[in-house]
Design a protein around this motif. Structure first.
Motif, mmCIF file in Angstrom:
data_model
loop_
_atom_site.group_PDB
_atom_site.id
_atom_site.type_symbol
_atom_site.label_atom_id
_atom_site.label_comp_id
_atom_site.label_asym_id
_atom_site.label_seq_id
_atom_site.Cartn_x
_atom_site.Cartn_y
_atom_site.Cartn_z
ATOM 1 N N GLN A 79 0.812 -1.211 0.000
ATOM 2 C CA GLN A 79 0.000 0.000 0.000
ATOM 3 C C GLN A 79 0.848 1.264 0.000
ATOM 4 O OE1 GLN A 79 -3.490 -0.044 -0.364
ATOM 5 N NE2 GLN A 79 -2.779 -2.109 -0.893
ATOM 6 N N GLU A 80 2.064 1.186 0.513
ATOM 7 C CA GLU A 80 2.909 2.380 0.613
ATOM 8 C C GLU A 80 3.757 2.625 -0.630
ATOM 9 O OE1 GLU A 80 3.572 2.392 5.482
ATOM 10 O OE2 GLU A 80 5.186 1.750 4.136
ATOM 11 N N ALA A 81 4.100 1.575 -1.365
ATOM 12 C CA ALA A 81 5.039 1.714 -2.481
ATOM 13 C C ALA A 81 4.399 2.425 -3.668
ATOM 14 C CB ALA A 81 5.550 0.346 -2.913
ATOM 15 N N GLN A 123 1.950 -19.255 3.530
ATOM 16 C CA GLN A 123 1.175 -18.405 2.641
ATOM 17 C C GLN A 123 1.282 -18.905 1.211
ATOM 18 O OE1 GLN A 123 -1.351 -16.898 1.739
ATOM 19 N NE2 GLN A 123 -1.075 -15.065 2.989
ATOM 20 N N MET A 124 0.144 -19.041 0.545
ATOM 21 C CA MET A 124 0.150 -19.407 -0.866
ATOM 22 C C MET A 124 0.804 -18.281 -1.670
ATOM 23 S SD MET A 124 -3.465 -21.330 -1.608
ATOM 24 C CE MET A 124 -4.463 -19.911 -1.189
ATOM 25 N N PHE A 125 1.683 -18.645 -2.585
ATOM 26 C CA PHE A 125 2.340 -17.627 -3.398
ATOM 27 C C PHE A 125 1.319 -16.823 -4.186
ATOM 28 C CE2 PHE A 125 4.206 -16.248 -7.435
ATOM 29 C CZ PHE A 125 5.167 -15.370 -6.946
ATOM 30 N N SER A 126 0.273 -17.462 -4.672
ATOM 31 C CA SER A 126 -0.738 -16.757 -5.453
ATOM 32 C C SER A 126 -1.394 -15.646 -4.638
ATOM 33 C CB SER A 126 -1.797 -17.730 -5.973
ATOM 34 O OG SER A 126 -2.435 -18.406 -4.904
ATOM 35 N N VAL A 127 -1.596 -15.876 -3.348
ATOM 36 C CA VAL A 127 -2.209 -14.865 -2.485
ATOM 37 C C VAL A 127 -1.225 -13.721 -2.232
ATOM 38 C CG1 VAL A 127 -3.141 -14.416 -0.181
ATOM 39 C CG2 VAL A 127 -3.772 -16.508 -1.406
ATOM 40 N N ALA A 128 0.024 -14.057 -1.927
ATOM 41 C CA ALA A 128 1.033 -13.015 -1.720
ATOM 42 C C ALA A 128 1.186 -12.156 -2.970
ATOM 43 C CB ALA A 128 2.365 -13.654 -1.339
ATOM 44 N N GLN A 129 1.202 -12.793 -4.121
ATOM 45 C CA GLN A 129 1.336 -12.077 -5.384
ATOM 46 C C GLN A 129 0.148 -11.150 -5.607
ATOM 47 O OE1 GLN A 129 2.973 -13.646 -9.550
ATOM 48 N NE2 GLN A 129 0.974 -14.489 -9.086
ATOM 49 N N ALA A 130 -1.058 -11.624 -5.298
ATOM 50 C CA ALA A 130 -2.258 -10.805 -5.468
ATOM 51 C C ALA A 130 -2.218 -9.576 -4.566
ATOM 52 C CB ALA A 130 -3.503 -11.638 -5.176
ATOM 53 N N MET A 131 -1.700 -9.726 -3.356
ATOM 54 C CA MET A 131 -1.587 -8.594 -2.451
ATOM 55 C C MET A 131 -0.617 -7.552 -3.001
ATOM 56 S SD MET A 131 -1.546 -10.727 1.129
ATOM 57 C CE MET A 131 -1.328 -9.305 2.204
ATOM 58 N N LEU A 132 0.460 -7.997 -3.618
ATOM 59 C CA LEU A 132 1.436 -7.072 -4.185
ATOM 60 C C LEU A 132 0.857 -6.288 -5.362
ATOM 61 C CD1 LEU A 132 4.607 -9.346 -4.108
ATOM 62 C CD2 LEU A 132 4.135 -7.403 -2.612
ATOM 63 N N VAL A 133 0.189 -6.979 -6.273
ATOM 64 C CA VAL A 133 -0.315 -6.301 -7.477
ATOM 65 C C VAL A 133 -1.531 -5.437 -7.175
ATOM 66 C CG1 VAL A 133 0.617 -8.090 -8.989
ATOM 67 C CG2 VAL A 133 -1.760 -8.238 -8.239
ATOM 68 N N ALA A 134 -2.117 -5.577 -5.975
ATOM 69 C CA ALA A 134 -3.242 -4.716 -5.595
ATOM 70 C C ALA A 134 -2.792 -3.297 -5.286
ATOM 71 C CB ALA A 134 -3.963 -5.307 -4.381
ATOM 72 N N GLY A 135 -1.487 -3.115 -5.074
ATOM 73 C CA GLY A 135 -0.962 -1.784 -4.787
ATOM 74 C C GLY A 135 -0.712 -0.979 -6.049
ATOM 75 N N LYS A 136 -0.135 0.207 -5.862
ATOM 76 C CA LYS A 136 0.056 1.147 -6.973
ATOM 77 C C LYS A 136 1.506 1.289 -7.412
ATOM 78 C CE LYS A 136 -0.120 4.935 -3.589
ATOM 79 N NZ LYS A 136 -0.413 4.054 -2.441
ATOM 80 N N ALA A 137 2.374 0.385 -6.968
ATOM 81 C CA ALA A 137 3.779 0.461 -7.352
ATOM 82 C C ALA A 137 3.941 0.386 -8.866
ATOM 83 C CB ALA A 137 4.568 -0.670 -6.694
ATOM 84 N N ARG A 138 4.930 1.101 -9.394
ATOM 85 C CA ARG A 138 5.164 1.098 -10.840
ATOM 86 C C ARG A 138 5.929 -0.134 -11.286
ATOM 87 N NH1 ARG A 138 6.777 6.897 -13.184
ATOM 88 N NH2 ARG A 138 6.407 5.678 -15.066
ATOM 89 N N ARG A 139 6.684 -0.737 -10.365
ATOM 90 C CA ARG A 139 7.411 -1.966 -10.685
ATOM 91 C C ARG A 139 7.421 -2.840 -9.441
ATOM 92 N NH1 ARG A 139 7.961 -4.074 -15.194
ATOM 93 N NH2 ARG A 139 9.236 -2.458 -16.168
#
Length: 227
Positions: A79-81, A123-139
């Motif tokens: 959420q911060e990135a 933690q399932m990798f798919s869930v961790a990945q989904a949490m990351l892409v839910a943010g607004k980071a450019r990369r």
């Protein structure tokens, strides 16, 4: 490493290393503690501090979290990135018999053979990945140093998120040796050496350099294949 300059934006690096596990005894324990992972976090954090992308306050080192603590730190970083979001994980990785998911085993992980939740405390990798892409980071950069890391290549968000870069420590369906207790794991040791070499490095160049370093050092997977 990102194709555009992330400096001046809010960047976040979450370095997660699980060196100590609560449950290591049969029949439902993980294979054992991973003392080398402690060195991974210290060495990688130091390399990132000198890399010019992440400021001191932008690097979070998370040592042997349970699943709940991991999720909280991951969501906070996502959420911060705004520029670069980096997740690094070192610890035990596990896959079900079908091999269609990768589980990142946290401090409270257990192995329940045949159970619906095959790896509670992981933690399932798919869930961790989904949490990351839910943010607004450019990369978004994910680095996995665990057994079966290559299985993560099959678990990609749909539709494909072009912000996401994935660096895996070993090919799919392979277990790896963590190395001795007095130094980092073999893959992270080579990763740190590559970063410490300095200069602006693209993600592809870094991946190619790591592959060459691992081959030159003669590293093998647990079943004896080239690592």
């Amino acid at each position: 490493m990102t194709g555009d300059d992330p400096r001046g934006k809010a960047n976040r690096a979450l370095l997660v290393g699980v060196s100590e596990y609560d449950n290591t005894a049969p029949p439902d324990g993980v294979p054992g503690d991973l003392p080398a992972v402690k060195h991974n976090l210290s060495r990688l954090a130091e390399a990132l501090r000198h890399g010019g992308v992440f400021g001191e306050h932008e690097i979070t080192v998370c040592r042997s979290p349970d699943q709940g603590a991991f999720n909280r730190e991951l969501w906070k970083a996502a959420q911060e990135a705004e520029g670069v979001l980096l997740l690094y994980f070192a610890g035990h990785g596990a896959i079900p018999n079908a091999g269609d998911e990768l589980f990142l085993q946290m401090r409270d992980a257990r192995v329940v053979a045949g159970g619906h939740a095959v790896f509670p405390g992981a933690q399932m990798f798919s869930v961790a990945q989904a949490m990351l892409v839910a943010g607004k980071a450019r990369r978004i950069v994910i680095v996995l140093d665990c057994c079966f890391a290559g299985n993560a290549a099959w678990i990609r968000p749909e539709p494909r998120d072009k912000r996401l870069l994935l660096l895996m420590s070993v090919q799919a369906n392979h277990r790896i040796d963590a190395g001795g207790p007095d130094s980092p794991t073999p893959f992270t040791a080579e990763l740190v050496r590559s970063l410490e070499a300095g200069g602006d490095v693209s993600f592809r160049t870094l991946a190619d350099d790591l592959r060459a370093r691992m081959a030159a050092a003669g590293h093998r997977t647990v079943r004896g294949d080239a690592w």
